[in-house]
Design a protein around this motif. Structure first.
Motif, mmCIF file in Angstrom:
data_model
loop_
_atom_site.group_PDB
_atom_site.id
_atom_site.type_symbol
_atom_site.label_atom_id
_atom_site.label_comp_id
_atom_site.label_asym_id
_atom_site.label_seq_id
_atom_site.Cartn_x
_atom_site.Cartn_y
_atom_site.Cartn_z
ATOM 1 N N PRO A 131 0.855 -1.192 0.000
ATOM 2 C CA PRO A 131 0.000 0.000 0.000
ATOM 3 C C PRO A 131 0.892 1.242 0.000
ATOM 4 N N HIS A 132 0.526 2.281 -0.745
ATOM 5 C CA HIS A 132 1.420 3.445 -0.851
ATOM 6 C C HIS A 132 1.319 4.378 0.368
ATOM 7 N N ARG A 133 0.117 4.725 0.720
ATOM 8 C CA ARG A 133 -0.123 5.593 1.893
ATOM 9 C C ARG A 133 0.767 6.839 1.912
ATOM 10 N N LYS A 134 0.964 7.454 0.740
ATOM 11 C CA LYS A 134 1.825 8.635 0.674
ATOM 12 C C LYS A 134 0.995 9.868 1.047
ATOM 13 N N ASN A 135 0.521 9.877 2.268
ATOM 14 C CA ASN A 135 -0.411 10.925 2.719
ATOM 15 C C ASN A 135 0.201 12.315 2.721
ATOM 16 N N THR A 136 1.524 12.363 2.859
ATOM 17 C CA THR A 136 2.171 13.656 3.059
ATOM 18 C C THR A 136 2.867 14.169 1.800
ATOM 19 N N ALA A 137 2.607 13.514 0.660
ATOM 20 C CA ALA A 137 3.346 13.849 -0.565
ATOM 21 C C ALA A 137 3.144 15.299 -0.982
ATOM 22 N N ALA A 138 1.975 15.847 -0.695
ATOM 23 C CA ALA A 138 1.693 17.215 -1.146
ATOM 24 C C ALA A 138 2.051 18.256 -0.087
ATOM 25 N N MET A 139 2.722 17.831 0.975
ATOM 26 C CA MET A 139 3.021 18.763 2.070
ATOM 27 C C MET A 139 4.485 19.164 2.062
ATOM 28 N N PRO A 140 4.803 20.384 1.628
ATOM 29 C CA PRO A 140 6.188 20.844 1.707
ATOM 30 C C PRO A 140 6.653 20.792 3.160
ATOM 31 N N ALA A 141 7.944 20.544 3.340
ATOM 32 C CA ALA A 141 8.455 20.376 4.693
ATOM 33 C C ALA A 141 8.373 21.688 5.472
ATOM 34 N N VAL A 142 7.979 21.578 6.735
ATOM 35 C CA VAL A 142 7.983 22.750 7.614
ATOM 36 C C VAL A 142 9.141 22.601 8.599
ATOM 37 N N ARG A 143 9.765 23.735 8.935
ATOM 38 C CA ARG A 143 10.933 23.671 9.808
ATOM 39 C C ARG A 143 10.496 23.742 11.263
ATOM 40 N N MET A 144 11.034 22.842 12.050
ATOM 41 C CA MET A 144 10.721 22.812 13.475
ATOM 42 C C MET A 144 11.759 23.663 14.207
ATOM 43 N N GLY A 145 11.334 24.336 15.249
ATOM 44 C CA GLY A 145 12.253 25.170 16.022
ATOM 45 C C GLY A 145 13.258 24.335 16.796
ATOM 46 N N ALA A 146 14.172 25.026 17.466
ATOM 47 C CA ALA A 146 15.200 24.315 18.221
ATOM 48 C C ALA A 146 14.563 23.548 19.372
ATOM 49 N N PRO A 147 14.885 22.261 19.506
ATOM 50 C CA PRO A 147 14.392 21.495 20.656
ATOM 51 C C PRO A 147 15.227 21.849 21.886
ATOM 52 N N GLY A 148 14.796 21.434 23.068
ATOM 53 C CA GLY A 148 15.522 21.718 24.303
ATOM 54 C C GLY A 148 16.916 21.124 24.295
ATOM 55 N N THR A 149 16.983 19.856 23.898
ATOM 56 C CA THR A 149 18.291 19.201 23.795
ATOM 57 C C THR A 149 18.324 18.360 22.529
ATOM 58 N N VAL A 150 19.528 18.111 22.069
ATOM 59 C CA VAL A 150 19.689 17.109 21.012
ATOM 60 C C VAL A 150 20.713 16.094 21.494
ATOM 61 N N THR A 151 20.545 14.838 21.039
ATOM 62 C CA THR A 151 21.484 13.776 21.376
ATOM 63 C C THR A 151 22.079 13.242 20.086
ATOM 64 N N LEU A 152 23.401 13.329 19.983
ATOM 65 C CA LEU A 152 24.061 12.896 18.755
ATOM 66 C C LEU A 152 24.866 11.627 19.011
ATOM 67 N N PRO A 153 24.330 10.444 18.628
ATOM 68 C CA PRO A 153 25.112 9.214 18.778
ATOM 69 C C PRO A 153 26.305 9.264 17.838
ATOM 70 N N MET A 154 27.399 8.646 18.242
ATOM 71 C CA MET A 154 28.611 8.665 17.419
ATOM 72 C C MET A 154 28.523 7.663 16.264
ATOM 73 N N VAL A 155 27.464 6.875 16.267
ATOM 74 C CA VAL A 155 27.224 5.969 15.143
ATOM 75 C C VAL A 155 25.911 6.367 14.483
ATOM 76 N N MET A 156 26.013 7.117 13.389
ATOM 77 C CA MET A 156 24.837 7.412 12.584
ATOM 78 C C MET A 156 25.165 7.042 11.144
ATOM 79 N N HIS A 157 26.040 6.058 10.998
ATOM 80 C CA HIS A 157 26.517 5.647 9.686
ATOM 81 C C HIS A 157 26.986 4.213 9.793
ATOM 82 N N ILE A 158 27.244 3.596 8.651
ATOM 83 C CA ILE A 158 27.876 2.278 8.643
ATOM 84 C C ILE A 158 29.367 2.517 8.829
ATOM 85 N N GLY A 159 29.990 1.794 9.722
ATOM 86 C CA GLY A 159 31.431 1.948 9.931
ATOM 87 C C GLY A 159 31.757 2.228 11.384
#
Lengths: 441, 309
Positions: free
Chosen positions: A11-39
């Motif tokens: 099933p395609h369910r591409k409900n958001t295809a016609a919705m241009p991306a909206v930018r979200m404001g800065a969150p309180g914190t962000v967590t950056l794992p050191m593995v966000m890639h293969i390797g």
């Protein structure tokens, strides 16, 4: 190309295809794992208490197959500690408390690119990895020694997973970034043939890319049937070029490089602005989400913050996924962060995520008859049950890309993908053992 | 609330098809033949159908109950087996024999081998053959010369008489309850094809081979070859029995091979064997050959030399 590979009509369910991306404001914190890639995991280069801005390098890559990581908000490094990743392993993670300013780092400046080596170095420094979901460091794909080996560059705009529309939005809203990156790749790596593969259910994206192709003689748009898993790397290569990547080989072995369309757009942006990969457009959807949208999110934002931005949940979600429902990863809780390679976060309702009751295998062949790689999951299950490594190797279980067509179709609801993963691990183990034995001889 | 999230391996969505829905489709596809059987052979046909289905389901239920196994009658496979067996029996078969056949099909052929998916041979076919061999009267009952079922067209054909093709197509001949009305069987077959429960390869190869082989044996007499093809249990066997997932090959090539070989065997038995009909024996034999066909017709995985660019 005589035949097209098998697949399933999901099933395609591409409900958001016609919705241009909206930018979200800065969150309180962000967590950056050191593995966000293969390797290998990246190595933190900041300390707790350090002030960082958007685009400040916070972790350097370790070895060739790895990728640097940049701060996605401005603020203070509040914690560097271990975190449990969705694959069950742990890796260090840097937590940044946002100051809400989103101040851009002074280090952010467009890179100087005069030749192929400069371009590859720029892609490396940008921290860009395969954004289709795999997260393979992108620069490595182009760093093939002699660039004339690259006969075809295939841009993956198939987006065959249900729900996800972030690549569609890239093709619609960021064609300029894509075109910029393509020109640089043509100019500095001498790439002459670029094929953009798109499923035929994305008419607008096809039109947008055809416009791009009209201005660039190297580019051709390949309209492909909307048959999952059209966007699988080897499937896409076969359907756009007719080339078969041999088992155990890489696309470059047949002269191909595949690059996701959003990855390409990010390269274009980096070359123009010098802003590394710090934010990501993710499709937020699923039956439990109140207001499905495409959201541009600072990498490292907790899924719960993104869901809150989309109005929260209408019902308690049964499953929350990184990525699409066919290959996505179910997460245990929504405090986990949006990663570099996250293209969607889905909160599925109980009805959507209802598992099938597991009953006896009927040998109906639905699994094998839909496998794009012509594997026989039924035989693999049997061989795994016997722990028959030789048979598993003969059945080429290792070529399985875990697309899920077999398990999607199985009327008996058998956990075929789970089984393939276990079988692959068994084969890997046995091979390592064999190697160790040979080494001691 | 987050602790309630369900974590499992992908994929997270599934097709709507289940074992139960497949079996239900087969039952629906068999209904035209069952209804035609009752119209053609009367209420005794209905009694046989009800008896076989009820005994089949009950056998599986009791077996699971006694062995404390998970109850599986809900998957409807026992209904399919019972219905198929009934359609393979003449309307005048004694009900106790039909019952024994049903118990044999479910308990001996299916449950003792491990239940659905583990049986080596098709339960209904095997039960039919068992009854043919076990009950002396059954051999006559299957190919009776009495008033209820009438002489089967295969016997007539062997004797040199040719029944009307229209009668054969509509089922106005002697034979088992569900095998005579080709029209009803075709309707069911087309339903199964449309629902993608079965693929065309096996039935087409089976029926096509029987027709072509017979054509050669009868000196290219088109009408006689067609009469042989429309007679006996060929359509019921080729569309509904041979296509049983568990006991037939899984790949289209394998299905084709199965169909051709079953067709050849059927004709050989019909023309040169002791029994007038060979469909059941052919399918039973090919059931046993299925693992080998599966092995010979396995696909070459992508990238291991199967398809060249």
């Amino acid at each position: 190309m005589a035949f097209s590979l098998h697949g399933v009509h999901v099933p395609h369910r591409k409900n958001t295809a016609a919705m241009p991306a909206v930018r979200m404001g800065a969150p309180g914190t962000v967590t950056l794992p050191m593995v966000m890639h293969i390797g290998k995991a990246a190595i933190p280069v900041v300390k707790v208490g350090d002030h960082v801005d958007v685009g400040t390098l916070v972790a350097e890559q370790d070895g060739k197959i790895s990728s640097p990581i940049y701060a996605s908000v401005s603020g203070k490094v509040s914690k560097i500690g271990d975190m449990l990743l969705s694959n069950g392993s742990t890796a260090p993670a840097i937590t940044i408390e946002s100051d809400g300013e989103m101040t851009v780092s002074e280090t952010v400046a467009p890179p100087k690119v005069e030749n192929g080596a400069d371009l590859i170095e720029a892609i490396r420094k940008s921290g860009i990895v395969g954004l289709g979901g795999a997260g393979f460091p992108t620069y490595v794909k182009f760093d093939v020694g002699d660039p004339s080996k690259i006969e075809e560059l295939i841009i993956n705009g198939a987006e065959c997973e249900p729900y996800i529309t972030s690549d569609t939005r890239t093709m619609l809203d960021r064609a300029d970034d894509m075109a910029f990156a393509l020109r640089a790749l043509e100019q500095h790596l001498g790439i002459k043939k670029i094929l953009i593969g798109i499923e035929n259910n994305k008419k607008e994206a096809i039109a947008s890319m055809q416009k791009l192709a009209a201005e660039d003689v190297c580019v051709k748009v390949c309209v492909l049937p909307a048959l999952y898993p059209q966007g699988g790397e080897k499937v896409l290569i076969y359907h756009t070029t007719g080339k078969t990547v041999p088992a155990g080989k890489l696309p470059i072995d047949v002269g191909c490089v595949v690059c996701n369309c959003t990855t390409l757009a990010e390269i274009g942006r980096y070359l123009q602005t010098g802003m590394p990969l710090v934010e990501k457009c993710v499709t937020v959807d699923g039956g439990a989400v109140k207001e499905p949208k495409n959201v541009i999110v600072p990498i490292g934002t907790a899924l719960s913050d993104v869901f809150d931005f989309c109005g929260g949940f209408t019902v308690d979600p049964e499953k929350v996924l990184y990525g699409g429902p066919m290959m996505g990863i179910a997460v245990p809780d929504t405090s986990v962060p949006v990663l570099k390679q996250t293209n969607a976060i889905l909160a599925l309702s109980k009805k959507e995520a209802a598992p099938k009751k597991t009953t006896a295998c009927l040998r109906c062949g639905a699994c094998a008859n839909h496998c794009p790689f012509r594997l026989d999951p039924c035989a693999i299950a049997f061989a795994y049950k016997k722990r028959d490594v030789e048979e598993l190797e003969r059945l080429a279980v290792e070529t399985c890309m875990e697309c899920g067509c077999c398990a999607f179709n199985c009327p008996a609801g058998r956990p075929l993908i789970e089984n393939h993963r276990l079988a692959k691990a068994l084969v890997r183990e046995a091979r390592a053992e064999r190697k160790a034995k040979e080494a001691t001889k | 609330m987050d602790s309630k999230l369900h974590v499992s391996a992908s994929p997270h969505i599934h097709s709507a098809r289940t074992t139960q829905s497949i079996m239900l489709d087969v039952v629906i596809a068999l209904l035209p033949a069952a209804i035609a059987g009752v119209i053609l052979f009367g209420l005794s046909a209905l009694a046989v159908i009800v008896c076989c289905v009820a005994v089949s389901v009950l056998s599986e239920f009791v077996f699971n109950l006694i062995l404390k196994k998970e109850q599986t009658v809900g998957d409807l496979s026992a209904v399919v087996t019972g219905l198929l067996l009934a359609l393979n029996l003449p309307a005048n078969v004694p009900l106790w024999q039909a019952g024994v056949g049903s118990v044999f099909a479910i308990i001996v052929v299916k449950c003792l081998f491990g239940g659905l998916g583990h049986n080596l041979v098709n339960p209904a076919i095997t039960a039919r053959v068992f009854m043919l061999v076990a009950f002396g009267s059954m051999a006559q009952a299957a190919f009776p010369l009495d008033t209820v079922a009438g002489a089967t067209p295969l016997v007539e054909l062997a004797a040199g008489n040719s029944p009307s093709l229209m009668d054969l197509f509509l089922g106005k001949t002697g034979g088992a309850i569900g095998e005579t009305c080709t029209l009803a069987l075709l309707i069911g077959g087309i339903y199964l094809l449309c629902r993608r429960v079965i693929q065309w390869h096996l039935p087409v190869a089976f029926i096509g081979t029987v027709f072509l082989f017979t054509l050669a044996l009868v000196g290219f007499d088109f009408v006689t070859a067609l009469a042989w093809t429309l007679s006996g249990g060929l359509f019921l066997g080729a569309i509904f029995m041979a296509t049983d997932y568990v006991t037939s090959p899984a790949t289209p090539l394998g299905m084709f091979v199965f169909g051709v070989l079953a067709g050849v065997l059927t004709v050989v038995i019909r023309f040169f064997g002791n029994y007038p009909e060979g469909v059941s024996f052919a399918i039973l034999f090919m059931n046993i050959m299925t693992p080998f066909i599966d092995k010979w017709t396995a696909r070459k995985p992508f990238g291991t030399g199967g398809v060249k660019a």
